[in-house]
Design an enzyme around this catalytic site. Structure first.
Site, short mmCIF file in Angstrom:
data_model
loop_
_atom_site.label_atom_id
_atom_site.label_comp_id
_atom_site.label_asym_id
_atom_site.label_seq_id
_atom_site.Cartn_x
_atom_site.Cartn_y
_atom_site.Cartn_z
N ASN A 155 0.81 -1.25 -0.02
CA ASN A 155 0.07 0.15 0.03
C ASN A 155 0.93 1.13 0.20
OD1 ASN A 155 0.72 -0.88 2.65
ND2 ASN A 155 -0.73 0.24 3.56
N PRO A 212 4.05 -15.96 0.42
CA PRO A 212 4.07 -16.46 1.93
C PRO A 212 5.06 -17.62 2.32
CG PRO A 212 1.90 -16.56 0.91
CD PRO A 212 2.70 -16.10 -0.16
N GLU A 253 4.00 -4.12 12.68
CA GLU A 253 3.06 -2.94 12.39
C GLU A 253 1.92 -3.43 11.30
OE1 GLU A 253 1.00 -0.35 11.84
OE2 GLU A 253 2.16 0.06 9.70
N CYS A 287 -2.88 1.62 6.44
CA CYS A 287 -3.19 1.32 7.87
C CYS A 287 -3.81 2.21 8.76
CB CYS A 287 -2.04 0.56 8.41
SG CYS A 287 -0.78 1.72 8.72
#
Length: 487
Positions: A155, A212, A253, A287
């Site tokens: 993002n 992942p 975070e 976020c």
């Protein structure tokens, strides 16, 4: 040749041997606004991680022993390179991540500042003299952890990687980092190219986009002593569990559902403008996005009306070819999640005051009213351009609503009485508070982080937080003669 010319990096990852073909192949770089393939980036797998960590371990000791002037010099040059090549990097931020030009400019500015602030870390006093009951010198010193693993999201791909990469390097560590493969160029290649040109010695920085499995290999490698992860709460929980199992520190975070509290004395025009920015900046894919608008009941209806009018007037489109306020969401999966939450909210009784529609990946800025604490788009992190508005009648009710969330990242309070705002902030557990501003902000000099499901506290930014994040404390004593013992 452009700084980020694909001829340099196409199909490759970056490490001790420069740009090399990865063992896991490559993947398309997709422009969300058009769906076009605009390049091919290397994709790393677990074998690439293992090889990178081995090289990083070898390179790190010499780097840690280097003069602080040498380390600071590399970071200063990196900052200048972000400034000198901002236009080229911003082009990729716009096309690859869907950023509008203003947001892309903010990212390159912050990236440069992160490097300049990191350069200053290199010469910070590394410890303190301690009292001791014996005839000796006793001190605590901060030493590099060794190899730092960085996992960053799509993002704000440049900022959310460089804010860990830069201080970790400045403090004498090597770094292996995995950018999100959806933004492998603007969030990965750009950083690798900057440090390549800044003269960072080979083997100290490895850039490995991947999925992942790649991240899991990085987290579980015993030679990587600290993990710096920025991403979703769900993924962060898995990272934290894996790191704990391997007895290593993880700085997490994570997500948020931040509240903006608008008191009855706030300037309504300014409040609506702030609320729109907090909710719609980068299509709400931040976020810290203002996910809950808590507005005093006496002005709530007018706030909704003005916010809806502003939302309806905001242009949405391709930021590479049009002057727009919102660009595309990152992919169809994110769009479908956003729309699913909006649809479920309306089905549950919320009223759509604006938006709620999309074309392709372009989602209209949305306003929801008549919500309850159970409304999906209010209760959950949407990560899209959606503004649910909830009324309150008293400061106590506002505080209770703001605190009623598993997240605790950012809080905005709008009021003409700043002390009243500070008193309200005291009642809400959160890592960040902005009085008379919305919830989205970041500076290289300030500690950043959230509480609860938003993460493990302030771990990024500012001298103290960065030193704590990327060094270990070591106790050292020295005396003139060998101590005598009765054995």
């Amino acid at each position: 040749m452009d700084f980020l010319d694909p001829k340099i990096w196409s199909g490759s990852v970056f490490g001790g041997r420069g740009w090399v073909t990865s063992q896991a192949g490559d993947a398309p770089v997709v422009e969300p606004a058009t769906g076009a393939e605009i390049g091919r980036a290397g994709v790393a797998g677990p074998a690439d991680v293992a090889a990178a960590v081995a090289e990083a371990v070898k390179a790190q000791r010499e780097w840690a022993a280097a003069s602080f002037e040498d380390r600071a010099g590399v970071l200063r040059r990196a900052g200048r390179l972000f400034e000198d090549h901002a236009a080229d990097i911003q082009k990729w931020l716009i096309r690859e991540s869907g950023s509008i030009p203003g947001k892309a400019g903010f990212e390159t500015h912050v990236a440069a500042q992160e490097c300049y602030e990191a350069a200053a870390l290199a010469s910070q006093p590394p410890g303190e003299i301690l009292p001791t009951a014996k005839s000796r010198l006793s001190l605590a010193r901060r030493v590099p952890v060794g190899v730092v693993g960085v996992i960053s999201p799509f993002n704000a791909p440049l900022i959310l990687a460089i804010r860990s990469v830069a201080p970790a390097l400045a403090l004498g560590n090597a770094v292996v980092f995995k950018p999100d493969p959806r933004t492998a160029v603007c969030g990965g290649v750009a950083i690798a190219r900057v440090f390549e040109e800044a003269g960072l010695p080979a083997g100290l920085l490895h850039m490995l986009p991947g999925g992942p499995g790649t991240g899991q290999a990085l987290v579980t490698d015993p030679r990587v002593r600290v993990i710096s992860f920025t991403g979703s709460t769900a993924a962060g929980r898995k990272v934290g569990e894996l790191a704990a199992r391997h007895l290593k520190r993880a700085h997490l975070e994570l997500g948020g559902n931040s509240a903006l509290v608008v008191l009855d004395d706030a300037d309504l025009d300014l409040a609506v403008s702030a609320g729109a920015w907090g909710a719609y900046f980068h299509q709400g894919q931040i976020c810290m996005t203002t996910g809950r608008h808590l507005v005093h009941s006496s002005i709530k209806d007018e706030y909704v009306e003005r916010l809806a009018a502003k939302a309806d007037a905001m242009p949405v489109g391709d930021p590479a070819t049009q002057e727009v306020a919102l660009g595309p969401l990152i992919d169809a999966g994110q769009r479908d999640k956003v729309h699913g939450l909006v649809t479920a909210s309306v089905d549950g009784g919320a009223r759509l005051a604006a938006g709620g529609t999309y074309e392709g990946l372009f989602y209209r800025p949305t306003v929801l009213t008549d919500v309850t604490t159970a409304t999906p788009a209010y209760a959950e992190e949407v990560f899209g351009p959606v503004a649910p508005v909830m009324p309150f009648s008293s400061l106590e009710e506002a505080a209770a609503l703001a605190a009623d969330s598993e997240y605790g990242l950012s809080l905005g309070i709008l009021t003409r009485d700043a002390m009243k705002g500070l008193a309200l902030a005291d009642l809400v557990p959160t890592g960040i508070v902005h009085i008379n501003d919305q919830t989205v902000d970041d500076e290289a000099v300030a500690p950043f982080g959230g509480l609860g499901a938003s993460g493990t506290g302030s771990r990024f930014g500012g001298t103290r937080a960065n030193i704590e994040a990327f060094t270990e404390t070591q106790w050292v004593t020295m005396q003139g003669d060998i101590a005598r013992y009765p054995f």
